[in-house]
Design an enzyme around this catalytic site. Structure first.
Site, PDB file in Angstrom:
ATOM      1  N   GLY A 671       0.894  -1.071   0.265  1.00  0.00           N
ATOM      2  CA  GLY A 671      -0.019  -0.039  -0.035  1.00  0.00           C
ATOM      3  C   GLY A 671       0.755   1.227  -0.304  1.00  0.00           C
ATOM      4  O   GLY A 671       1.580   1.233   0.281  1.00  0.00           O
ATOM      5  N   GLY A 673       0.975   5.294   0.981  1.00  0.00           N
ATOM      6  CA  GLY A 673       0.881   6.740   1.463  1.00  0.00           C
ATOM      7  C   GLY A 673       0.923   7.837   1.016  1.00  0.00           C
ATOM      8  O   GLY A 673       1.471   7.737  -0.228  1.00  0.00           O
ATOM      9  N   GLY A 674       0.201   9.005   1.805  1.00  0.00           N
ATOM     10  CA  GLY A 674       0.714  10.053   0.923  1.00  0.00           C
ATOM     11  C   GLY A 674       2.131  10.504   1.787  1.00  0.00           C
ATOM     12  O   GLY A 674       3.219  11.546   0.484  1.00  0.00           O
ATOM     13  N   VAL A 678       3.514   1.121   2.703  1.00  0.00           N
ATOM     14  CA  VAL A 678       3.008   0.076   3.814  1.00  0.00           C
ATOM     15  C   VAL A 678       3.974  -1.263   3.864  1.00  0.00           C
ATOM     16  O   VAL A 678       3.229  -1.557   2.189  1.00  0.00           O
ATOM     17  CB  VAL A 678       1.930   0.065   4.534  1.00  0.00           C
ATOM     18  CG1 VAL A 678       1.313  -1.129   5.179  1.00  0.00           C
ATOM     19  CG2 VAL A 678       0.707   1.340   4.829  1.00  0.00           C
ATOM     20  N   LYS A 692       4.365   0.428   8.700  1.00  0.00           N
ATOM     21  CA  LYS A 692       4.456   1.115   7.972  1.00  0.00           C
ATOM     22  C   LYS A 692       5.882   1.790   7.921  1.00  0.00           C
ATOM     23  O   LYS A 692       5.975   2.482   9.006  1.00  0.00           O
ATOM     24  CB  LYS A 692       3.254   1.901   8.613  1.00  0.00           C
ATOM     25  CG  LYS A 692       2.639   3.649   7.892  1.00  0.00           C
ATOM     26  CD  LYS A 692       1.346   4.746   9.519  1.00  0.00           C
ATOM     27  CE  LYS A 692       0.359   3.512   9.207  1.00  0.00           C
ATOM     28  NZ  LYS A 692      -0.375   5.011  10.418  1.00  0.00           N
ATOM     29  N   ASP A 808     -12.164   8.564  13.646  1.00  0.00           N
ATOM     30  CA  ASP A 808     -12.665   8.691  11.891  1.00  0.00           C
ATOM     31  C   ASP A 808     -13.052   6.612  11.439  1.00  0.00           C
ATOM     32  O   ASP A 808     -12.415   6.202  11.404  1.00  0.00           O
ATOM     33  CB  ASP A 808     -11.289   8.202  11.132  1.00  0.00           C
ATOM     34  CG  ASP A 808     -11.416   8.230   9.758  1.00  0.00           C
ATOM     35  OD1 ASP A 808     -12.456   8.639   9.134  1.00  0.00           O
ATOM     36  OD2 ASP A 808     -10.479   8.322   9.197  1.00  0.00           O
TER      37      ASP A 808
END
Length: 984
Positions: A671, A673-674, A678, A692, A808
């Site tokens: 994965g 992310g910004g 991951v 991560k 969230d």
């Protein structure tokens, strides 16, 4: 001198009474302490004074004593209490006159022990979550107030209990699924009754004429039952009535003569019946505040006297057969807030002064025969949220300011004869979501300011005379889902910026004079379902990018398109969609000329030359980049191992720092992310972890202050706030719970950070519910996921040393292990509330659209009840299988509003349950849905605590009759009342 014998006896008697008094007080204290132990207090402050060492229980919160120090009242309404009532002991309080537990989350059954509370004058158990039938309480002959409304009692109500309660002043039994019964005769003899609430409790048959005997009535509510016949004339004898509610029944006939006698009546609602005749009997009710008679068969004109009603706020007459003009003074003198006279045969003009007091919110007059212009006064009505006058014969120009009203959410003037432009004022309509102006005579250019109305979801401008260009920045409308511009006089090109409208599903620009090429950016729209660009002057080739769209409707016919039809569009489904373009050719579509082999060869050669040239250049650049990247990769790999790392472990770990660092490779990436990636890491011991990797600097060494918040299952997602990394580490490092994702350790250096989590192989709940994996998630698994996730949140809210607000909560942040056991994940937005913080709230905007609690609409202060709302949405996903935002809900609706709109009957409630849920489990699914509705109450204080949610979910497994979910009304729209805990 010795005391007389009788004086000694007197002293002995006083001493004996003193001992008895102390013994009685001790008994009452124990009863109260037993009550405390039976209840759970979500705010943890209520029972702070309930201490066995206190000087007097008369100082306990909610307790009132009489003159001799005995408990007279227990008032614990609206305290967010859960648990059950120990009536066997409560009713041993010898002086108890008031027992009030209304508007809590109490459950269980009410036992026969209640009959022992013989001195009760006031009993309130309303708006709770009880089960079973209500017992006979004939012994409570002193009762004056009996409130049981909305408590989920079922079975046959013991009406005969009321026979001896001749002193009853208030009787509230509505909103309970009792077994059907006729209007109870026992009620007819309660001559002191002032308040009678029997709405939605299965009353059948007619209203008896004896209702006229209840002359003290102030409020009479019989709504939402199955009552028939005519409204009796004896209603006119109830001259003290302030409110009369008869809606959603099967009443017939005319409004009874004598209704005019109810001169202090303020609220009258007889909507959704079969009433007929005129409204003349209402001319004399000068104190009316709210009049709702929609969905009947009333005819004739609206009485002119309605224009003089200076208290009128809500008027709803839609769905009748009314004729003639509306009184022109209507709303001139009152703080008018709502009018809906749609779907009648009204003529004349719109009354001009209904917003005189600056309070009108909704003006709905669609589907009539109204004429004239839209009055200029409404351009100054800044409170307006809905303006709908479509399907009339209105003319003239829309007052300029109306386009830019700051609170308006919908403007609908469709199908009139209105002229003039849409003015630049529309840029001020920041809340406008739906703009419907089709089938008019509007003209001029579309203003560039249209793109500033960034809340727009649906724009329907078709069948007018608009000219000029489509605003170039229309792509700024990021929420846009529908855009209809067909049948106008538009020219120029289609803006490329439309490719930025990622929610666009329906685009129609047919029958204009648009030119230029079709923007290839349209092929990147992920939700585009219908594309109609026909009957224009578009030229050039059909973009290959359109092949990636999954269109149910495509029409590019009658343009000037040239070149070969993309192979993916050369299918039978699009037959006719490309006709009228003589410059097109195809090897598959028979009605097009075959593409010329010679031309194809020429084109191929030209293409080959271009590709060779470009390829050579790319190869050269690639070699340079490859050499640079290999060197950089080696440097990075070397830097990972050479950097100084600080390892902080939060659990016993069986892997080394090097084992993790060696696994941060491209082949383990799962994965992005910004600001980091991951990785799935397979350890030497056979176990797997998710890592991560967050870079704190960019290649130039500049600090990025970013972190990612991935789902640790199959995908990652990014964030741009440095605080998120700190929040995630701080929160997870202190948490030990089987339903919260486990953070093994953090490995940090100056330039980057690694977080090592347990790996969850089954991805997220979102994946399981909303992808092809859906069929594998049976109801038992869904129920266990609901309970497990609830327990995880309960721990965050109640089990940690300090309250943790996740902020969230959503299905993509609930991860599933190999046994589908849930873990709450992604704590990048979490907030640990300090014990000395003011009101434990947070000002930071956080969350995901569709899960965000409504208090964000009026404040950024949120607390743990915002998590409860979001979890309620997750429960709705589990029950319905729907996404929180789904096109099938309609414009501006999320799953909460969609479910609210489907609570009209048992059948409609069952209809929202996911079709994958077997029939045998649907009753249990409805019970979970009921809990979800409680969690998504609009007001935070009405939502249960997560502790109560867990308890209710666990009880949902217990057998219980499927209860009908009830609704009430607010204005002309319906809202949940009992389930969401709102006041009647």
């Amino acid at each position: 001198m010795p005391l007389p014998k009788n004086h000694h006896l007197h002293l002995y008697l006083l001493f004996f009474l003193f001992l008895l008094s102390n013994a009685a007080a001790a008994d009452e204290l124990q009863i109260l302490l037993k009550l405390k132990s039976s209840l759970q207090d979500s705010n943890s402050q209520l029972f702070a004074t309930w201490d066995s060492t206190a000087n007097s229980f008369c100082k306990f919160t909610g307790i009132t004593c009489n003159d001799v120090g005995s408990v007279r009242e227990i008032e614990l309404s609206n305290q967010k209490l859960s648990g059950s009532l120990p009536l066997d002991s409560i009713c041993q309080l010898p002086s108890l006159e008031k027992l009030a537990f209304g508007s809590n989350f109490l459950h269980g059954t009410i036992t026969e022990d209640l009959r022992n509370c013989t001195k009760l004058k006031y009993l309130d158990l309303g708006k709770n979550l009880f089960a079973g039938s209500f017992p006979d309480i004939s012994s409570l002959s002193q009762l004056e107030h009996l409130h049981l409304n909305g408590s989920w009692f079922s079975g046959i109500f013991p009406w005969t209990s009321l026979t001896n309660m001749t002193g009853l002043i208030r009787l509230s039994l509505g909103d309970n699924p009792f077994d059907p019964s006729p209007f109870p005769k026992e009620v007819e003899n309660l001559k002191k009754l002032e308040w009678l609430y029997l709405a939605n409790c299965s009353i059948q048959g007619t209203i008896p004429s004896e209702i006229g005997n209840l002359v003290e009535l102030i409020n009479l509510e019989l709504s939402d039952n199955n009552m028939t016949g005519e409204i009796p004339v004896e209603i006119g004898q109830l001259t003290k009535l302030w409110q009369l509610e008869l809606y959603i029944n099967r009443f017939t006939g005319m409004l009874p003569f004598g209704l005019r006698n109810l001169t202090i009546l303020e609220n009258f609602d007889a909507s959704e019946n079969f009433l007929e005749g005129d409204l003349n009997e209402l001319r004399f009710l000068t104190n009316l505040v709210s009049l709702q008679l929609y969905d009947n068969n009333f005819s004739g004109e609206v009485p002119e006297e309605f224009g003089e009603l200076n208290k009128l706020v809500n008027l709803s007459l839609y769905g009748n057969k009314l004729t003639g003009p509306l009184p022109q003074k209507l709303g001139s003198w009152s703080e008018m807030g709502f009018i809906d006279v749609s779907e009648n045969f009204l003529t004349g003009t719109i009354p001009p002064d209904m917003c005189n007091k600056g309070t009108m919110k909704q003006l709905l007059m669609l589907q009539n025969k109204l004429t004239g212009e839209i009055p200029a006064n409404y351009a100054k009505c800044t409170t307006l949220t809905r303006f709908r006058v479509n399907n009339n014969s209105l003319s003239g120009v829309v007052p300029a300011g109306l386009w830019g009203l700051p609170n308006v959410a919908i403007i609908d003037i469709t199908s009139n004869q209105i002229e003039g432009p849409i003015t630049s004022d529309i840029g001020n309509a920041k809340k406008l979501a739906q703009l419907f102006v089709s089938y008019n005579r509007l003209s001029g250019e579309l203003p560039d300011e249209l793109s500033k109305s960034t809340s727009l979801v649906s724009v329907m401008l078709n069948n007018n005379q608009f000219s000029g260009k489509i605003p170039a920045k229309i792509g700024d409308l990021k929420q846009l889902g529908t855009l209809h511009l067909e049948s106008n006089l538009l020219s120029s090109s289609i803006p490329k910026s439309l490719g930025s409208c990622s929610f666009l599903s329906d685009l129609n620009t047919a029958n204009n004079s648009l030119s230029g090429e079709i923007p290839s950016s349209l092929g990147s729209l992920p939700t585009l379902n219908s594309l109609d660009l026909s009957h224009n002057q578009l030229s050039g080739k059909i973009p290959e990018s359109l092949a990636s769209l999954r269109l149910s409707m495509l029409d590019l016919s009658h343009n000037r398109l040239t070149g070969a039809v993309p192979e993916s569009l050369s299918i039978a489904a699009y037959n006719g969609s490309l006709s009228g373009n003589p410059g097109l050719c195809s090897m598959d579509i028979t009605y097009f000329p075959r593409c010329s082999p010679k031309k194809e060869m020429s084109d191929d050669v030209r293409t080959l030359i271009i590709c060779f040239s470009v390829g050579t250049a790319i190869l050269f650049v690639s070699l340079i980049c490859f050499s640079f990247l290999k060197r950089k990769e080696k440097d990075q790999d070397r830097s990972l191992k050479e950097e100084s790392w600080d390892v902080k472990s939060f659990h016993v770990i069986t892997f080394s720092e090097d084992e993790i660092l060696d696994s941060i490779t491209q082949e383990n990436l799962i994965g992005k992310g910004g600001s980091g990636n991951v990785y799935k890491v397979s350890l030497a011991n056979g176990k797997e972890v998710a890592v991560k990797h967050i870079w704190n600097t960019d290649p130039s060494g500049r600090k990025m202050f970013k972190s990612t918040t991935p789902m640790l299952g199959r995908r990652g997602s990014g964030s741009s706030k440095s605080k998120e990394f700190d929040a995630e580490v701080q929160t997870l490092s202190s948490i030990r719970h089987v339903n919260v994702v486990k953070l093994f350790c953090s490995i940090t250096s100056e330039d980057s950070s690694l977080l090592v989590y347990e790996y969850l192989p089954n991805g997220s709940l979102w994946d399981r519910l909303h992808t092809c994996e859906k069929m594998k998630l049976d109801w038992d698994a869904r129920y266990e996921i609901a309970v497990g996730a609830a327990k995880g949140l309960e721990y965050l809210h109640h089990g940690c040393e300090r309250l943790v607000i996740h902020r969230d909560v959503k299905s993509s942040n609930i991860l599933l292990d190999e046994f589908l056991k849930p873990r709450i994940a992604d704590f990048g937005l979490a907030k640990m509330v300090q014990t000395n913080a003011i009101k434990d709230s947070s000002h930071v905007v956080a969350g995901t659209h569709g899960y965000i609690a409504p208090e964000y609409g009026y404040t950024y202060k949120v607390n743990e009840k915002s998590d409860v709302y979001s979890f309620g949405v997750v429960l709705m996903e589990l029950v319905t299988g729907k996404k929180p935002i789904d096109p099938s809900f309609g414009d501006n609706k999320d799953i909460v509003n969609w479910i609210c709109g489907n609570l009209k009957s048992r059948e409609s409630v069952l209809g929202v349950v996911d079709s994958y849920v077997p029939e045998a489990y649907r009753e249990e699914a409805i019970k979970v849905l009921r809990i979800a509705i409680l969690c998504t109450a609009r007001l935070p204080e009405l939502r249960p605590s997560m502790r109560s949610v867990v308890q209710m979910l666990e009880e949902a497994h217990e057998p219980m009759k499927l209860l009908d979910i009830v609704i009430s009304k607010d204005g002309s729209s319906k809202k949940m009342e009992v389930l969401k805990g709102t006041e009647k």
